[in-house]
Design a protein around this motif. Structure first.
Motif, mmCIF file in Angstrom:
data_model
loop_
_atom_site.group_PDB
_atom_site.id
_atom_site.type_symbol
_atom_site.label_atom_id
_atom_site.label_comp_id
_atom_site.label_asym_id
_atom_site.label_seq_id
_atom_site.Cartn_x
_atom_site.Cartn_y
_atom_site.Cartn_z
ATOM 1 N N VAL A 1 0.844 -1.190 0.000
ATOM 2 C CA VAL A 1 0.000 0.000 0.000
ATOM 3 C C VAL A 1 0.878 1.239 0.000
ATOM 4 N N LEU A 2 0.602 2.155 -0.893
ATOM 5 C CA LEU A 2 1.340 3.406 -0.974
ATOM 6 C C LEU A 2 0.344 4.557 -1.055
ATOM 7 N N GLY A 3 0.449 5.464 -0.100
ATOM 8 C CA GLY A 3 -0.459 6.603 -0.092
ATOM 9 C C GLY A 3 -1.911 6.198 0.051
ATOM 10 N N GLY A 4 -2.157 5.126 0.786
ATOM 11 C CA GLY A 4 -3.517 4.658 0.982
ATOM 12 C C GLY A 4 -4.078 3.879 -0.182
ATOM 13 N N ARG A 5 -3.262 3.628 -1.214
ATOM 14 C CA ARG A 5 -3.719 2.904 -2.395
ATOM 15 C C ARG A 5 -2.954 1.599 -2.533
ATOM 16 N N VAL A 6 -3.683 0.502 -2.819
ATOM 17 C CA VAL A 6 -3.041 -0.801 -3.031
ATOM 18 C C VAL A 6 -2.364 -0.783 -4.402
#
Length: 278
Positions: A110-115
């Motif tokens: 997960v990066l910046g709240g995005r998978v």
């Protein structure tokens, strides 16, 4: 007894019987292998090479007594290494023996709240298996019956008789040993002896290995207890830091040596010794 070794042997002995368990019913078995990922100095539990139509793929199996934190990352690591090594698609199945863990498992980045990346794994929870259905699939799945929550002693007897009818010689001894080993948590040795012929179980090479492993395990446990007792007696101030390292050690000679050094060294020296060698 730890179920890990019997399950690996079962998939080596009767992989075709077990394809329905892993979601591979209808695929053609090409080969089975224990693959060592040498660059990681690790060995995966079991890898089965299968073919559907014209496409080949790998089914990677990881056997776990209970779900442990970090399992998803480990499975992701194995799967990606296998895919790189064999240049084939890899499907991973986690086989859980005791009640634990989720029904669905995935490794997610997960990066910046995005998978940004996700790899999903199949999960087989053996305690949920229908033992009557397992009996219909073949002697390989019959050996698993004792792990099912709904298993009864008569059903284990049916599994034993099925194995005796449909296999012979070494394969029969090994499968009966596996059935016995995987049923031992629910029933006593006397109860199982009435359903599974003990003389055939004891003829298995796996029986001799289990006896040897049990003796070693007993010696390790005794050495750990000896070392931990002397640690608490001579070094109570650092015992909380040292005893976990003692419990993680399986070298009997080293454990005895640590115990003997406990009365000779200061707290700092003893802590340094265990930390460096542990």
């Amino acid at each position: 007894m730890d179920a890990d070794r019997p399950l690996k042997e079962l998939f080596r002995l009767r992989p075709r019987d077990l394809l329905g368990l892993t979601g591979d019913a209808g695929a053609r078995l090409v080969s089975t292998a224990v693959v060592e990922l040498t660059s990681l100095s690790r060995r995966v539990d079991t890898v089965v090479r299968l073919r559907r139509g014209r496409q080949s793929y790998l089914r990677h199996l990881e056997f776990e007594m209970k779900y442990k934190k970090g399992l998803e990352l480990r499975c992701f690591e194995y799967a990606t290494r296998l895919a790189s090594h064999f240049q084939l698609p890899v499907l991973t199945t986690v086989v859980l023996v005791k009640k634990s863990g989720p029904r669905d498992m995935a490794y997610r980045e997960v990066l910046g709240g995005r998978v940004v990346h996700e790899r999903r794994f199949d999960v087989v929870r053996l305690w949920e298996m229908d033992p009557r259905h397992a009996l219909r699939l073949g002697p390989g799945t019959a050996a698993l019956v004792g792990l099912a929550e709904e298993a009864t002693l008569p059903l284990i007897g049916q599994a034993s008789r099925k194995i005796q009818r449909e296999t012979k010689d070494v394969a029969q001894s090994d499968l009966l040993f596996i059935l016995h080993a995987l049923s031992a948590g629910k029933y006593t040795a006397r109860e199982l002896a009435g359903e599974i012929p003990k003389e055939t179980v004891m003829a298995s090479s796996l029986w001799a290995e289990a006896v040897k492993a049990g003796r070693k395990e007993g010696a390790v446990a005794e050495a750990r207890a000896f070392c931990a007792k002397l640690t608490r007696e001579h070094h109570p101030e650092v015992a909380d830091r040292v005893v976990p390292l003692i419990d993680a050690c399986s070298d009997v000679e080293r454990l005895h040596e640590w115990g003997l050094q406990a009365s000779r060294l200061s707290d700092a020296e003893f802590l340094e010794l265990i930390t460096e060698q542990g």
